[in-house]
Design an enzyme around this catalytic site. Structure first.
Site, PDB file in Angstrom:
ATOM      1  N   GLN C 128       0.826  -1.204   0.000  1.00 56.21           N
ATOM      2  CA  GLN C 128       0.000   0.000   0.000  1.00 56.21           C
ATOM      3  C   GLN C 128       0.859   1.252   0.000  1.00 56.21           C
ATOM      4  O   GLN C 128       1.761   1.368   0.817  1.00 56.21           O
ATOM      5  CB  GLN C 128      -0.887  -0.031   1.256  1.00 56.21           C
ATOM      6  CG  GLN C 128      -1.617   1.259   1.550  1.00 56.21           C
ATOM      7  CD  GLN C 128      -2.616   1.112   2.694  1.00 56.21           C
ATOM      8  OE1 GLN C 128      -3.125   0.025   2.939  1.00 56.21           O
ATOM      9  NE2 GLN C 128      -2.907   2.179   3.386  1.00 56.21           N
ATOM     10  N   GLY C 129       0.570   2.179  -0.901  1.00 50.56           N
ATOM     11  CA  GLY C 129       1.320   3.434  -0.961  1.00 50.56           C
ATOM     12  C   GLY C 129       0.423   4.639  -0.791  1.00 50.56           C
ATOM     13  O   GLY C 129       0.055   5.290  -1.774  1.00 50.56           O
ATOM     14  N   SER C 131       0.738   6.949   2.409  1.00 48.51           N
ATOM     15  CA  SER C 131       1.428   8.012   3.159  1.00 48.51           C
ATOM     16  C   SER C 131       2.558   8.634   2.340  1.00 48.51           C
ATOM     17  O   SER C 131       3.203   7.966   1.537  1.00 48.51           O
ATOM     18  CB  SER C 131       2.023   7.452   4.444  1.00 48.51           C
ATOM     19  OG  SER C 131       1.023   7.098   5.339  1.00 48.51           O
ATOM     20  N   SER C 163       4.806  -0.840   3.985  1.00 48.56           N
ATOM     21  CA  SER C 163       5.314  -2.072   4.596  1.00 48.56           C
ATOM     22  C   SER C 163       5.439  -3.165   3.551  1.00 48.56           C
ATOM     23  O   SER C 163       4.599  -3.280   2.657  1.00 48.56           O
ATOM     24  CB  SER C 163       4.446  -2.541   5.774  1.00 48.56           C
ATOM     25  OG  SER C 163       3.121  -2.283   5.548  1.00 48.56           O
ATOM     26  N   GLU C 246     -10.177  -2.550   6.248  1.00 46.05           N
ATOM     27  CA  GLU C 246      -9.073  -2.876   7.143  1.00 46.05           C
ATOM     28  C   GLU C 246      -9.558  -3.581   8.409  1.00 46.05           C
ATOM     29  O   GLU C 246      -8.779  -4.201   9.104  1.00 46.05           O
ATOM     30  CB  GLU C 246      -8.307  -1.609   7.512  1.00 46.05           C
ATOM     31  CG  GLU C 246      -6.838  -1.773   7.226  1.00 46.05           C
ATOM     32  CD  GLU C 246      -6.050  -0.489   7.385  1.00 46.05           C
ATOM     33  OE1 GLU C 246      -6.644   0.546   7.694  1.00 46.05           O
ATOM     34  OE2 GLU C 246      -4.832  -0.555   7.174  1.00 46.05           O
ATOM     35  N   ASN C 370      -3.244   7.524  17.143  1.00 46.40           N
ATOM     36  CA  ASN C 370      -4.326   7.564  18.132  1.00 46.40           C
ATOM     37  C   ASN C 370      -5.034   8.918  18.110  1.00 46.40           C
ATOM     38  O   ASN C 370      -6.240   8.995  18.350  1.00 46.40           O
ATOM     39  CB  ASN C 370      -3.763   7.294  19.542  1.00 46.40           C
ATOM     40  CG  ASN C 370      -3.585   5.803  19.809  1.00 46.40           C
ATOM     41  OD1 ASN C 370      -3.705   4.987  18.905  1.00 46.40           O
ATOM     42  ND2 ASN C 370      -3.306   5.469  21.061  1.00 46.40           N
TER      43      ASN C 370
END
Lengths: 392, 348, 392, 348
Positions: C128-129, C131, C163, C246, C370
């Site tokens: 996944q790209g 950010s 990741s 997710e 968070n």
């Protein structure tokens, strides 16, 4: 930097202690250890006049106005011995610690002569009228109006959370004296006699069943044109200066009360066996540490020669003690267990620790909520950006 | 495996919520607080028209014949309005009598379902038994001063005592939570009927679930009311609910409440299915929900500002109820210690 | 609402368990219980192909695309048995759980045929790209550009925190395809083969000495004009849908890992005697409660028939597990004491619990910190006002 | 009574802060981390040009002749840069030797002040003494692998052991905090010189103050760096430091750091004035400051976002140091239990 006191300071301590103990074990034994502020107001007034008669009512003030020009360390010592002797909380705390120093800083000679002697003598009790129902912590949103008419300020509006208004002779208020002004501009600091038809006081009952706070209504209430501190429109600046006096040596007297409260929790834990519970032990240790650190924080704040500098110890003091006391209330109830939830009084009145548990929920709100305190710490202490104001 | 409320369960929850919202108003609750801590007319409707007192009582015993999930939905709704009713004692008493199952129980079950008798529960390890008479200090009893029947639990045994018995001495106290006032109960050779072996466990399980569900309802209501206030109230020229510190604090409460909801449903399911998980689910639910409620109610006061700590505002009702739920049937520390014992001390 | 499983469900559980145990005790015993994701990537690929060969790689997908149309409960059961058998974490988690469902929802038939078989078969690993270094959690601030040139999207820019990029065949990205657009507009969802000269991967070493994340650089990287999901400019909407996947059943597999971690802490406490410390006991009880409530929260989230409704259990799930795991890391270290701070490995590599302590600091950051989670809960769950955006 | 730093104390603090800011750079610290956990050139300057190692050592013993306040200022500055130096062992060793006061100590004091010998400290209750020989497991020792002298504290007694002695077995370990690596030390009839009766107490007191002051410096630096980052970094079109949740979290850290500062000065004053308050001030300062540092460092990671948990960024140096300070010389729980014993268990 040093702990401990010099021989001269110890001598001063002995002088304070001797005089206070004679009073509290003699003529004023009936109000020794009296908690809170609402019981026996007449005896409290007698006591505050007795303090004045012996020049102990405002020792940090100049001698010219009834004080002793006492040093900070001397004031610390007096505050400690005052609490240790069991002398009761001062009805005129606001007059001596807030109004007086502000009048000394901003008042003309005539004004000093008009107000200070009454405060020093214990004849004039003062209270504070800043908050309003729609302003809360936001002084810039004050709506109460005052206009100059025939040599008098005529006031209309409402204040709230005015503690001890029912026992007071004077109230100082922030009012909007420039019609149409908004925010910090156009506010003035006025001093108003309470005993007049235009001022009505209504007590506010609290979570613990007591009523220490009031709503105060102003309907064409009046004061003299000269009962203004600073120029018209200067109110914001005067109010901010006044608030800075809130962190004076009286914080140390307050800590003696906290010490008594923590000691009561410790005694309860020893009495019912929860002192052997490792979880309770950790929390009592944390409370003990917190109280000690409050003391040294207050001493750092008072030792800071340059009081105008942003002082981390001073900025963080309010939230420290308020949070500490809230946590102590919860700890007290956990120590007491279910037995702490009942009382054999008539009506809704609880013993000290249960009352502390309830009342301490107000500590983190009045005088600037913990949230407001964190804003101030972040903005003034850490230099982070200010919260944006919305459209009014 | 299904972990959503059924349509019927949802309907019961909605009905209970509407009932309490309409009937258990602040004014009526405050009248009860000033009196003996019970809104008798509310309790009569609860047991009578609504039939809620018998929700988990089998139909053959005069009840509705549903289970613990449905009971939890009702208790949650009662907690959401801090209703001044003797629900805890009622539910625990019924659970004990149902577990006992003896002939003599039937009449008492009927009375409790109908609301013609009020039950309260004493838990104490200070009692002595001699024959079928109890003596000693039974401790503080919620709604003890208005109870007709006392369920007494001591060392995993259960008895039933009539409070009108000559050997029962009840002293009411001013109590922080006036919606559930405590009374000291003492026995002096009071006549006690022993209940069957499972009665104590059944009563305690039901009691823990009741408190957990009430706490869930109370926490959700405290959050909802604070959210509503934060959208109305403006300060510094903004809705106070637009301040991020305010938002995050309420978000933290919402997170805990979601966990509390999972806890209540888990515990109720475990009881309904008689799963061994109940031995961890019940102390988990009670301790977790009580703390979540306490924080939600404390934040309700804090985030309302000055008005929040006045007698006039309802925030203190939630706050005081949350505190009484924390101590009733054992503290959070105690229940967590029970879980620790299950997890740590059983053979590896 | 009920706990427990039907006889049919128990039969399915037995089928899963049987097959998985045969594999993990036989041909794949060498990777049974393998932690993390970076060791033995080739054997992991073998394993994922083996799953596919027996139609276990994506059981929730339609049969048409290699799945089994499995119900949620069946998926829950498979996830639990997968973890119980000690089968290793899936390299292609992103392909199966995120890319696949999004392609199923938004892809044309041609696109489904192009991408899904590779994912189902284990031949195409996806990452996944989203950010970027200057965007962080703020997808609307994406700067990577893509322009259509000669039937190809040509991309320039940089992604970060990708990741497993080092093991992947495909990366999906959000890129700005409308020059001059700002915020959520003008973004597109592109799928890009990684093995090309225009794509460079640089591992990012983390606090624990490992490198699971990467920076990924795009210098005139290309993909086909058809490698776009949804229309140009639809990227925001597609990305939001993807993120909602997710919180699928894979959360339950993740919980089996958490269970192992908590069991390791419990075992350590029993081994070194800290299991008798009441403070540790309370914290272990809290961890146990937290894990159980995560399970039932996940089951509530999965049982919620109306997945489009705002679902409190789903909204709060990420912050729950991330905070739980961070707290578990601290508890683990307090259980282990100073002995937990050392390792006898060469270089900076620590045993499971110390590694957990370090790595869990990332859990509360990646995939939305968070703080971002609390914003989302307050705004979408509670209906509080959105944070104002500053001037870009 | 005076609780402000004197001008001279302020100057020492400023000098120390500048020294570490200039010398204990991230690059140099990381080089030490990759090696044996000491920046030897930094340590040489610290002891040599700066004379900091002898700050509380009397002038007649070759030191600067100041007190614990000044030592705390130096340790605070070292902590602010997470400096890779054996300060803890050095200070504890010197405190023990000064308390011993014996003739044989003078040379060792000189060596420690000059930096020509490195000291490390073992605390253990697993040792057996036979004659003047020690045997057994001395536990994990910070900077143990590079020490020349080992101060051994067991059951309030203290010994000195040369690490070159044949009976000393030292095993270095990879350690989470690489700026203070731990080594296992075992003795097999190692020759040990007993120190005077007050040596153990003096060393432990100094060690607790050292750790508290380092933690204070570390916490303040973690906060300062996070504030600076929050003013530079923009997200959602705003400085991230303008988000109220961010501000309040940093405010909470600032509140704790102010308390930590009071704690360090209180503990240092109590030692300087030989007040009985030291018995509560030292465990209070160590436990409070360690926790404040841990939270400040954890927030440093959290509030930096993704970059905060990379190896490349310095946040993990603070975080790992904070953790090692929490465990060195006893956990926070242990020190709070000591305070509870003083408060709860002594005669009323």
């Amino acid at each position: 930097m040093k702990l401990g006191f010099s021989p001269e300071e110890e001598a001063f301590r002995a002088e304070c202690a001797d005089w206070l103990n004679v009073q509290m074990q003699g003529a004023f034994a009936d109000i020794r250890g009296l908690p809170g502020l609402t019981e026996k107001p007449e005896r409290r007034r007698d006591w505050e006049r007795q303090l004045a008669a012996h020049r102990w009512s405002c020792i940090g003030w100049p001698e010219r106005w009834g004080g002793r020009d006492a040093s900070i360390v001397q004031q610390v010592i007096f505050a400690e011995e005052y609490a240790r002797a069991g002398a009761p909380n001062r009805l005129n705390h606001v007059g001596v610690e807030l109004a007086g120093p502000t009048i000394l800083a901003f008042g003309t000679d005539e004004q000093k002569a008009r107000y200070l002697p009454g405060i020093a003598s214990g004849d004039a009790i003062w209270c504070q009228g800043f908050s309003e129902p729609n302003a809360g912590s936001d002084l810039a949103a004050v709506q109460m109006r005052a206009e100059l008419r025939d040599g008098k300020w005529v006031m209309n509006g409402q204040k709230i959370w005015t503690s001890l208004a029912q026992f007071s002779d004077w109230i100082f208020v922030i009012a909007r004296t420039e019609p149409g002004s908004v925010g910090r501009n156009g506010l003035s600091f006025l001093m108003v006699p309470i005993d007049q038809p235009g001022v009505t006081i209504r007590p506010i009952e609290q979570i613990n069943g007591e009523a220490e706070f009031n709503e105060t209504f102003f309907d064409d209430a009046v004061c003299d044109a000269s009962d203004i501190l600073g120029a018209p429109g200067d109110g914001w600046r005067v109010a901010m200066a006044l608030l800075s006096f809130e962190r004076g040596v009286s914080t140390l007297a307050q800590q003696m009360q906290f010490r008594n409260e923590l000691d009561a929790v410790i005694a309860a834990a020893r009495a019912n066996g929860s002192a052997s519970d490792p979880l309770i032990r950790q929390r009592i240790a944390r409370a003990e540490i917190g109280l000690r650190l409050m003391r040294y924080g207050a001493l750092r704040m008072l030792s800071n020669a340059d009081r105008s500098a942003i002082d981390g110890a001073a900025l963080t003091y309010k939230i420290q003690w308020a949070s500490w006391r809230r946590d102590l209330g919860e700890l007290a109830m956990d120590v007491l267990g279910q037995a702490g939830e009942v009382s054999d009084a008539d009506g809704y009145h609880f013993p000290m620790l249960a009352n502390l548990f309830l009342y301490s929920r107000a500590d983190t709100i009045y005088g600037g909520t913990n949230q407001i305190q964190r804003n101030i710490i972040a903005e003034r202490g850490l230099g982070l950006p200010r919260e944006p104001r919305g459209a009014a | 495996m299904d972990f959503a409320l059924s349509d019927e369960q949802r309907m019961i929850a909605d009905t209970a919520r509407e009932f309490f919202a309409e009937q258990a108003t602040s004014a009526r609750t405050r009248a009860a607080m000033a009196g003996d801590g019970i809104d008798r007319s509310l309790w009569a409707s609860f047991c009578g028209e609504m039939g809620f007192a018998g929700v988990f009582v089998p139909e053959h015993a005069g009840g509705v014949g549903l289970g613990m999930i449905e009971f939890a939905c009702v208790a949650e709704a009662a907690g959401g309005q801090v209703a001044a009713i003797p629900l805890l004692g009622n539910a625990m008493g019924l659970a004990a009598l149902l577990a006992d199952g003896g002939e003599q129980s039937a009449g008492q079950i009927e009375a409790l379902v109908a609301g013609s008798a009020i039950a309260a529960v004493a838990t104490s390890d200070q009692l002595t038994v001699s024959g079928e008479r109890l003596s000693g200090d039974a401790g503080l009893v919620a709604h003890g001063a208005i109870a007709d029947l006392l369920l007494v639990i001591a060392s995993s045994e259960a008895w039933l005592v009539r409070s009108s018995d000559a050997g029962v001495i009840i002293t009411p106290h001013a109590t922080i939570d006036q919606t559930r006032p405590l009374a000291t109960v003492r026995f002096d050779e009071a006549v006690a009927t022993p209940l069957g072996a499972n009665a104590a466990t059944a009563a305690l399980s039901t009691g823990l679930l009741c408190l957990a569900a009430e706490a869930l309802g109370g926490a959700q209501a405290a959050l909802d009311r604070t959210v509503a206030f934060s959208l109305e109230r403006r300060q510094f020229g903004r809705q106070i609910g637009s301040f991020q510190a305010y938002k995050h604090r309420l978000a933290d409460r919402a997170i805990e409440i979601e966990q509390a909801r999972s806890a209540v449903y888990w515990a109720a399911c475990a009881l309904d299915s008689e799963s061994v998980e109940a031995e961890i689910a019940l102390p988990a639910a009670k301790s977790f929900c009580a703390d979540a409620f306490f924080r939600a109610a404390a934040d309700m006061i804090q985030l309302h500002g000055g008005i929040g700590f006045t007698w006039e505002h309802d925030a203190h009702l939630f706050f005081k109820r949350a505190r009484s739920i924390q101590t009733l049937l054992g503290s959070g520390d105690l229940h967590r210690e029970r879980i620790a014992a299950l997890v740590l001390d059983r053979a590896a």
